[in-house]
Design a protein around this motif. Structure first.
Motif, PDB file in Angstrom:
ATOM      1  N   THR A 173       0.842  -1.189   0.000  1.00  0.00           N
ATOM      2  CA  THR A 173       0.000   0.000   0.000  1.00  0.00           C
ATOM      3  C   THR A 173       0.884   1.247   0.000  1.00  0.00           C
ATOM      4  O   THR A 173       2.087   1.183   0.309  1.00  0.00           O
ATOM      5  N   ALA A 174       0.274   2.350  -0.341  1.00  0.00           N
ATOM      6  CA  ALA A 174       1.005   3.618  -0.403  1.00  0.00           C
ATOM      7  C   ALA A 174       0.112   4.728   0.111  1.00  0.00           C
ATOM      8  O   ALA A 174      -1.114   4.705  -0.078  1.00  0.00           O
ATOM      9  N   SER A 175       0.734   5.685   0.772  1.00  0.00           N
ATOM     10  CA  SER A 175       0.035   6.886   1.239  1.00  0.00           C
ATOM     11  C   SER A 175       0.732   8.094   0.631  1.00  0.00           C
ATOM     12  O   SER A 175       1.955   8.202   0.688  1.00  0.00           O
ATOM     13  N   VAL A 176      -0.060   8.994   0.060  1.00  0.00           N
ATOM     14  CA  VAL A 176       0.458  10.167  -0.639  1.00  0.00           C
ATOM     15  C   VAL A 176      -0.135  11.414  -0.006  1.00  0.00           C
ATOM     16  O   VAL A 176      -1.366  11.508   0.155  1.00  0.00           O
ATOM     17  N   VAL A 198       1.290   5.959  -8.931  1.00  0.00           N
ATOM     18  CA  VAL A 198       1.945   5.277  -7.806  1.00  0.00           C
ATOM     19  C   VAL A 198       1.773   3.773  -7.911  1.00  0.00           C
ATOM     20  O   VAL A 198       2.720   3.001  -7.679  1.00  0.00           O
ATOM     21  N   ALA A 199       0.567   3.327  -8.272  1.00  0.00           N
ATOM     22  CA  ALA A 199       0.316   1.884  -8.364  1.00  0.00           C
ATOM     23  C   ALA A 199       1.140   1.244  -9.467  1.00  0.00           C
ATOM     24  O   ALA A 199       1.620   0.097  -9.326  1.00  0.00           O
ATOM     25  N   ALA A 200       1.337   1.957 -10.580  1.00  0.00           N
ATOM     26  CA  ALA A 200       2.116   1.380 -11.665  1.00  0.00           C
ATOM     27  C   ALA A 200       3.600   1.323 -11.347  1.00  0.00           C
ATOM     28  O   ALA A 200       4.335   0.533 -11.955  1.00  0.00           O
ATOM     29  N   THR A 208      -6.489   0.980  -6.070  1.00  0.00           N
ATOM     30  CA  THR A 208      -7.279   1.039  -4.837  1.00  0.00           C
ATOM     31  C   THR A 208      -6.430   0.851  -3.587  1.00  0.00           C
ATOM     32  O   THR A 208      -6.948   0.965  -2.475  1.00  0.00           O
ATOM     33  N   ASP A 209      -5.141   0.561  -3.741  1.00  0.00           N
ATOM     34  CA  ASP A 209      -4.241   0.421  -2.594  1.00  0.00           C
ATOM     35  C   ASP A 209      -3.518   1.722  -2.266  1.00  0.00           C
ATOM     36  O   ASP A 209      -2.619   1.733  -1.422  1.00  0.00           O
ATOM     37  N   VAL A 210      -3.903   2.819  -2.904  1.00  0.00           N
ATOM     38  CA  VAL A 210      -3.232   4.106  -2.705  1.00  0.00           C
ATOM     39  C   VAL A 210      -4.176   5.039  -1.970  1.00  0.00           C
ATOM     40  O   VAL A 210      -5.327   5.235  -2.386  1.00  0.00           O
ATOM     41  N   ALA A 211      -3.699   5.607  -0.875  1.00  0.00           N
ATOM     42  CA  ALA A 211      -4.443   6.611  -0.114  1.00  0.00           C
ATOM     43  C   ALA A 211      -3.862   7.985  -0.426  1.00  0.00           C
ATOM     44  O   ALA A 211      -2.647   8.179  -0.336  1.00  0.00           O
TER      45      ALA A 211
END
Length: 533
Positions: A173-176, A198-200, A208-211
Motif C-alpha cells: 500500500t502507499a500513502s500520498v 503510484v500503483a504502476a 485502490t491500494d493508494v491513499a
C-alpha cells in the motif's frame, strides 16, 4: 578655456545670481526632477530581461544556487516564495552548465535514486532495502510534484516483507500527501492520475491500494474504495455536458438568453462482474467415444388369466397362456464440445435515469413547432423512455427586469468610466498646460533679465563719442568705408589678463550671438544726444 565658452559661463552665472529665491527653488526642483527621471529611465532601459533559471527548488538547493550566483557576481531575483531563481536571459544556459558542473542543485528533497550512489559496500541487506524504498518514494514524490497545481508531495510506501513461512502475502500500500498551490485544487482526473502513477510504479499494487490526502485533510482516495467523491463529480460532469449541448442547440434556434435548460441525472456507480460459460457441439466432427449395450428378456408360459364372472368363470381370455420377449439397447456417445467463457465487468458510471427541463421565452417560441422542437431536444439530450427518462419543454414569458437593470447599470458604468477618463485626460492636459506656461514664463523672464544684464555690462566708455546735430553721428557714418578708417598699431600684449580685451571679447561675443539687439542698441545710442547719455 575659449573666450566664448568663458563668456557663456559668465553670462549663465550672472543670470543665476539674479534669480529670486522662488526662481532658484523652482530651478532646483526642475533640475532634480530631470536628474531623477533620467536616472530612472536609464535604470529601466539598462535592466536586463530575467528568465527562470530553475523552478520548484527546495530551500537548500535554492540557497546553493544563490550562493554560487553571488560568488560569480550574477544578478538574480527570487520568485514563487524562493523556489524559482530568475537570472538575465542571456546567461541562462551558461549558468546552467556551470551549476551542473558544480553539482548544483542536488535535489535534496526526496533525493530519489541518487541515494543509491552513496551507498557503501558494507551496508546490510536491511539498509539496502530501506534505501531502495526511500529512493522509490523520492522519485514518485518528485514526479507528482511536477503536476500542474501541486506545490509539494510526500510518498510513503508500506512494502510487505517477503517470506517463505506464509502462504498469503499482503499487498503493498502507499500513502500520498499533496500540498497544492494557493487557489488550486486537484481535479478528479488528477487524483486518478496520481493513484495510477503510484500503483504502476510498485509491483503487485493496484490503484485502490493508494491513499491520497491533501493539505486540508480531505481524503481524495481511500485504500480499498479508490477515489472518493467520484460519484458526485461524474454526475455533475455528465449533467453539465448534456445541459451544454442542449443549450447550444437552443441558442442557435431561439437566440442567446431566450431559453433555460436544467438536467438531473442519476448514475449507477455499482461495479458488477458477470461470467458466462457456453457449451456447444461442433458440427461435422466425429464423436470422441461411442459404446452400445443391448439387453433381451423372454417370458415363460403360464396359466391363462382373466376376470371372474358372476358364475366364477374367467371372462376375457381364451383360456390359453404364452411367453413374452423384451429387448433394451443403450448407446453412450461422447461428442466434441466447445466451451466459451465470457467475463463482463460493468464499469461504474452508467446512467440509470435522467430528467431534462427546458423553458423557452414565449416571444421566441411564437413561430416554432414545440412538438418538433421537443423531439429534437430529446435526441440531443439522449432521452430513453424505456429507461425512465423524462423531458419537459414549456414556453413562458421570461422576466427580463434583472437583465434590463444589469444592462442599464453596465451602460451607466461605461458612461461614468468614459467621463472619468475624459476628466482625467482634461486634468492631465490642464496640468501639462500650466507646467508648460510656467516654463515659458520662466524662460521669458530669464531671457529678459539676461538681455538687460548684457546691456548694462557694456562699458559705454569704450565706444567713440560721435558728433551731434546735423553733422553728427548719422552724417559722419555716411560714406565712410573700411579703407577710410585709419590703421591702428597692434596693442601691446599685457603681462596679465587685460580687462579691456576681456570686455572687447564679451562685446564681440554679444555681437556674434545677437547682432540685431546690438544694432538696436547702437542705433538708440546714436539717436540720443551726447549730453543725455
Amino acid at each position: 578655456m575659449p573666450a566664448q565658452v568663458q563668456a557663456a559661463l559668465g553670462k549663465l552665472t550672472d543670470a543665476v545670481k539674479q534669480f529670486s529665491l522662488a526662481q532658484r527653488t523652482l530651478a532646483i526642483i526642475g533640475v532634480a526632477v530631470l536628474v531623477l527621471g533620467a536616472v530612472a529611465l536609464t535604470s529601466w532601459l539598462s535592466k536586463p530581461a530575467l528568465s527562470p533559471l530553475y523552478t520548484s527548488l527546495s530551500a537548500s538547493d535554492a540557497a546553493a544556487v544563490v550562493d554560487e550566483l553571488t560568488a560569480q557576481g550574477v544578478s538574480y531575483e527570487l520568485a514563487d516564495g524562493g523556489s524559482t531563481v530568475m537570472v538575465p536571459a542571456n546567461q541562462i544556459y551558461a549558468q546552467r552548465i556551470h551549476l551542473a558542473a558544480a553539482g548544483i542543485p542536488e535535489n535534496s528533497d526526496g533525493a530519489g535514486y541518487s541515494l543509491l550512489d552513496d551507498m557503501p559496500m558494507t551496508s546490510s541487506e536491511f539498509q539496502q532495502e530501506k534505501t531502495y524504498q526511500r529512493a522509490l518514494e523520492g522519485e514518485l514524490a518528485k514526479t507528482i510534484g511536477a503536476m500542474d497545481g501541486v506545490e509539494s508531495a510526500t510518498v510513503k510506501l508500506a512494502m510487505p516483507e517477503e517470506t517463505v513461512f506464509t502462504e498469503q502475502v499482503a499487498e503493498p500500500t502507499a500513502s500520498v500527501f499533496v500540498r497544492t498551490r494557493a487557489g488550486a485544487s486537484l481535479t478528479t482526473d488528477q487524483v486518478q492520475a496520481i493513484t495510477h502513477l503510484v500503483a504502476a510504479g510498485i509491483p503487485d499494487m493496484v490503484p485502490t491500494d493508494v491513499a491520497l490526502v491533501d493539505a486540508s485533510g480531505q481524503v481524495l482516495s481511500a485504500v480499498g474504495s479508490g477515489t472518493t467523491g467520484l460519484a458526485g463529480g461524474e454526475a455533475s460532469d455528465y449533467e453539465e455536458r448534456v445541459r451544454s449541448s442542449v443549450q447550444t442547440l437552443l441558442d442557435r434556434v431561439v437566440g442567446p438568453g431566450r431559453s433555460a435548460v436544467t438536467v438531473t441525472a442519476t448514475l449507477d456507480f455499482d461495479a458488477s462482474q458477470r461470467t458466462t460459460e457456453t457449451f456447444g457441439a461442433t458440427e461435422d466432427v466425429p464423436p470422441l467415444a461411442s459404446s452400445t449395450t443391448s439387453e433381451k428378456y423372454t417370458g415363460t408360459d403360464s396359466t391363462a388369466t382373466g376376470v371372474l364372472g358372476p358364475d366364477q368363470d374367467v371372462v376375457g381370455t381364451d383360456g390359453t397362456g404364452g411367453g413374452g420377449t423384451y429387448t433394451s439397447t443403450t448407446e453412450d456417445v461422447t461428442n466434441a464440445v466447445n466451451k466459451t467463457t465470457e467475463t463482463v465487468t460493468a464499469a461504474p458510471g452508467s446512467v440509470d435515469r435522467q430528467s431534462v427541463a427546458v423553458m423557452i421565452d414565449s416571444e421566441a417560441a411564437a413561430g416554432l413547432d414545440l412538438t418538433a422542437l421537443q423531439a429534437t431536444v430529446a435526441a440531443a439530450a439522449g432521452i430513453d423512455t424505456e429507461r425512465g427518462d423524462t423531458l419537459a419543454l414549456q414556453a413562458a414569458a421570461f422576466d427580463t427586469s434583472a437583465a434590463d437593470e444589469a444592462a442599464t447599470a453596465l451602460a451607466a458604468a461605461d458612461k461614468a468610466a468614459a467621463a472619468q477618463a475624459q476628466n482625467d485626460l482634461i486634468r492631465q492636459g490642464a496640468t501639462a498646460g500650466v507646467v508648460l506656461l510656467v516654463v515659458i514664463v520662466l524662460v521669458v523672464v530669464l531671457s529678459r533679465r539676461s538681455r538687460r544684464a548684457r546691456r548694462e555690462a557694456v562699458d559705454l566708455g569704450l565706444l567713440p563719442v560721435l558728433g551731434e546735430g546735423e553733422g553728427g553721428a548719422a552724417a559722419q557714418l555716411e560714406g565712410v568705408t573700411a579703407d577710410d578708417l585709419p590703421v591702428l598699431p597692434p596693442a601691446p600684449v599685457p603681462a596679465g589678463p587685460d580687462p579691456l580685451a576681456v570686455k572687447r571679447a564679451e562685446i564681440g561675443a554679444l555681437a556674434d550671438d545677437q547682432p540685431e539687439e546690438v544694432a538696436d542698441l547702437l542705433r538708440s545710442w546714436l539717436a540720443t544726444p551726447s549730453g543725455r547719455r
